[in-house]
Design an enzyme around this catalytic site. Structure first.
Site, PDB file in Angstrom:
ATOM      1  N   GLY A  21       0.808  -1.212   0.097  1.00  0.00           N
ATOM      2  CA  GLY A  21      -0.256  -0.074   0.057  1.00  0.00           C
ATOM      3  C   GLY A  21       0.967   1.197  -0.153  1.00  0.00           C
ATOM      4  O   GLY A  21       0.529   2.198   0.767  1.00  0.00           O
ATOM      5  N   ARG A  24       0.062   5.701  -1.284  1.00  0.00           N
ATOM      6  CA  ARG A  24      -0.800   6.819  -1.000  1.00  0.00           C
ATOM      7  C   ARG A  24      -0.705   6.662   0.446  1.00  0.00           C
ATOM      8  O   ARG A  24      -0.300   5.572   1.231  1.00  0.00           O
ATOM      9  CB  ARG A  24      -2.313   6.585  -1.290  1.00  0.00           C
ATOM     10  CG  ARG A  24      -3.080   5.517  -0.697  1.00  0.00           C
ATOM     11  CD  ARG A  24      -4.366   5.248  -1.342  1.00  0.00           C
ATOM     12  NE  ARG A  24      -5.026   4.040  -0.597  1.00  0.00           N
ATOM     13  CZ  ARG A  24      -5.978   4.102   0.159  1.00  0.00           C
ATOM     14  NH1 ARG A  24      -6.152   5.271   0.993  1.00  0.00           N
ATOM     15  NH2 ARG A  24      -6.508   3.101   0.791  1.00  0.00           N
ATOM     16  N   ASN A 104       1.404  -2.511   5.491  1.00  0.00           N
ATOM     17  CA  ASN A 104       0.485  -1.296   5.713  1.00  0.00           C
ATOM     18  C   ASN A 104      -0.790  -1.298   4.867  1.00  0.00           C
ATOM     19  O   ASN A 104      -1.711  -0.717   5.384  1.00  0.00           O
ATOM     20  CB  ASN A 104       1.356  -0.256   4.981  1.00  0.00           C
ATOM     21  CG  ASN A 104       0.702   1.147   5.046  1.00  0.00           C
ATOM     22  OD1 ASN A 104       0.389   1.520   5.915  1.00  0.00           O
ATOM     23  ND2 ASN A 104       0.392   1.343   3.549  1.00  0.00           N
ATOM     24  N   TYR A 167     -13.301  -3.662  11.996  1.00  0.00           N
ATOM     25  CA  TYR A 167     -11.835  -3.414  12.019  1.00  0.00           C
ATOM     26  C   TYR A 167     -10.969  -3.475  12.959  1.00  0.00           C
ATOM     27  O   TYR A 167      -9.844  -4.094  12.748  1.00  0.00           O
ATOM     28  CB  TYR A 167     -11.941  -2.039  11.493  1.00  0.00           C
ATOM     29  CG  TYR A 167     -10.577  -1.264  11.037  1.00  0.00           C
ATOM     30  CD1 TYR A 167     -10.276  -1.673   9.697  1.00  0.00           C
ATOM     31  CD2 TYR A 167     -10.227  -0.315  11.934  1.00  0.00           C
ATOM     32  CE1 TYR A 167      -9.016  -0.971   9.389  1.00  0.00           C
ATOM     33  CE2 TYR A 167      -8.856   0.232  11.688  1.00  0.00           C
ATOM     34  CZ  TYR A 167      -8.261   0.032  10.198  1.00  0.00           C
ATOM     35  OH  TYR A 167      -7.104   0.634   9.946  1.00  0.00           O
ATOM     36  N   ILE A 200      -5.531  10.036  11.213  1.00  0.00           N
ATOM     37  CA  ILE A 200      -4.542  10.620  10.265  1.00  0.00           C
ATOM     38  C   ILE A 200      -5.403  11.239   8.843  1.00  0.00           C
ATOM     39  O   ILE A 200      -6.264  10.662   8.656  1.00  0.00           O
ATOM     40  CB  ILE A 200      -3.611   9.460   9.650  1.00  0.00           C
ATOM     41  CG1 ILE A 200      -2.694   8.923  10.873  1.00  0.00           C
ATOM     42  CG2 ILE A 200      -2.628  10.406   8.810  1.00  0.00           C
ATOM     43  CD1 ILE A 200      -2.168   9.631  11.645  1.00  0.00           C
TER      44      ILE A 200
END
Length: 262
Positions: A21, A24, A104, A167, A200
């Site tokens: 990942g 981005r 990630n 999650y 974030i």
């Protein structure tokens, strides 16, 4: 396997990282931060080849090399051909093995416990746990003894936010897996840690922390340092954790949140 590269093969003593990942957000910041530390990268992207190409170009500007490979980290059946692509990329970088793995890549999910579907849970499991488990397993023969692994978790394993249970549960499993990996891979000198970012401002979760002023304000107010996190609060920290100076840190969960909910 689609690939983008920043240049021809040259033999180099540079360390090499694999970052999933990496086109981005936090992954992109990690790849660029590692490049500034003299580390070459092989990074994955899911679908946005154009953005991956931009990251390759930015790495080239630092004098380091990067190779972008397409990968769906939730599709375990693709890991064998991906590992072969990694071998080819390593050859292009003048190496046979790599040094650092940063797991990630991920997707967000927001739904209450009573409304989460089996399909949603299966997708989270495939990407956030099963994929990390078996991709790391598949790449073990290619990581150098004395290497380092970072698994990305979330502040949500500590800070309970309704709608994030599925999650966060997968990330909680990753935090336990990290400890077992550290114990079992210790014989090879491989250190394994978890980095748990707070909220974030990226395009993650549809960019809601970045683009929703009310949510941004609420997060800032619950954070000791008074603002939401930025990708460049995380990437440099991961690069630092992977450095030789921090080689004795092992089996830890390190939250990087600016002091959320303390």
């Amino acid at each position: 396997m689609t690939q983008q590269t920043s240049g021809k093969a040259t033999h180099s003593s540079a360390k090499i990282a694999i970052v999933t990942g990496g086109s981005r957000g936090l992954g992109r910041s990690t790849v660029l931060s590692l490049a500034k530390c003299g580390v070459d990268s092989i990074f994955t992207y899911h679908s946005n080849q154009a953005e991956a190409g931009k990251v390759v170009g930015l790495v080239r500007e630092t004098g380091q090399k990067a190779i972008a490979l397409q990968l769906d980290t939730g599709n375990v059946s693709s890991f064998d051909p991906f590992a072969e692509s990694v071998r080819e990329a390593l050859t292009e970088l003048g190496a046979e093995r790599f040094d650092y793995l940063v797991n990630n890549a991920g997707t967000s999910h927001h739904n209450t416990f009573d409304q989460t579907t089996e399909e949603e849970l299966d997708s989270l499991y495939d990407i956030h746990f099963k994929g990390v488990f078996f991709l790391t397993q598949k790449l073990l023969p290619l990581i150098n003894d004395g290497g380092r692994i970072v698994n990305i978790s979330t502040g949500l394993t500590r800070i309970v936010t309704p709608g994030s249970g599925a999650y966060a549960s997968m990330k909680g499993a990753i935090e336990i897996l990290t400890k077992y990996q550290a114990k079992e891979l210790g014989a090879r000198g491989i250190a394994v840690n978890t980095v748990a970012p707070g909220a974030i401002a990226t395009d993650f979760s549809g960019g809601m922390v970045r683009d929703n002023p009310d949510l941004n304000k609420r997060v800032a107010e619950m954070t000791a340092l008074g603002r939401v996190g930025q990708p460049d609060d995380i990437g440099p920290m991961i690069a630092s954790l992977l450095s030789d100076e921090n080689s004795w840190i092992n089996a830890q969960r390190i939250e990087v949140s600016g002091g959320m909910s303390i």
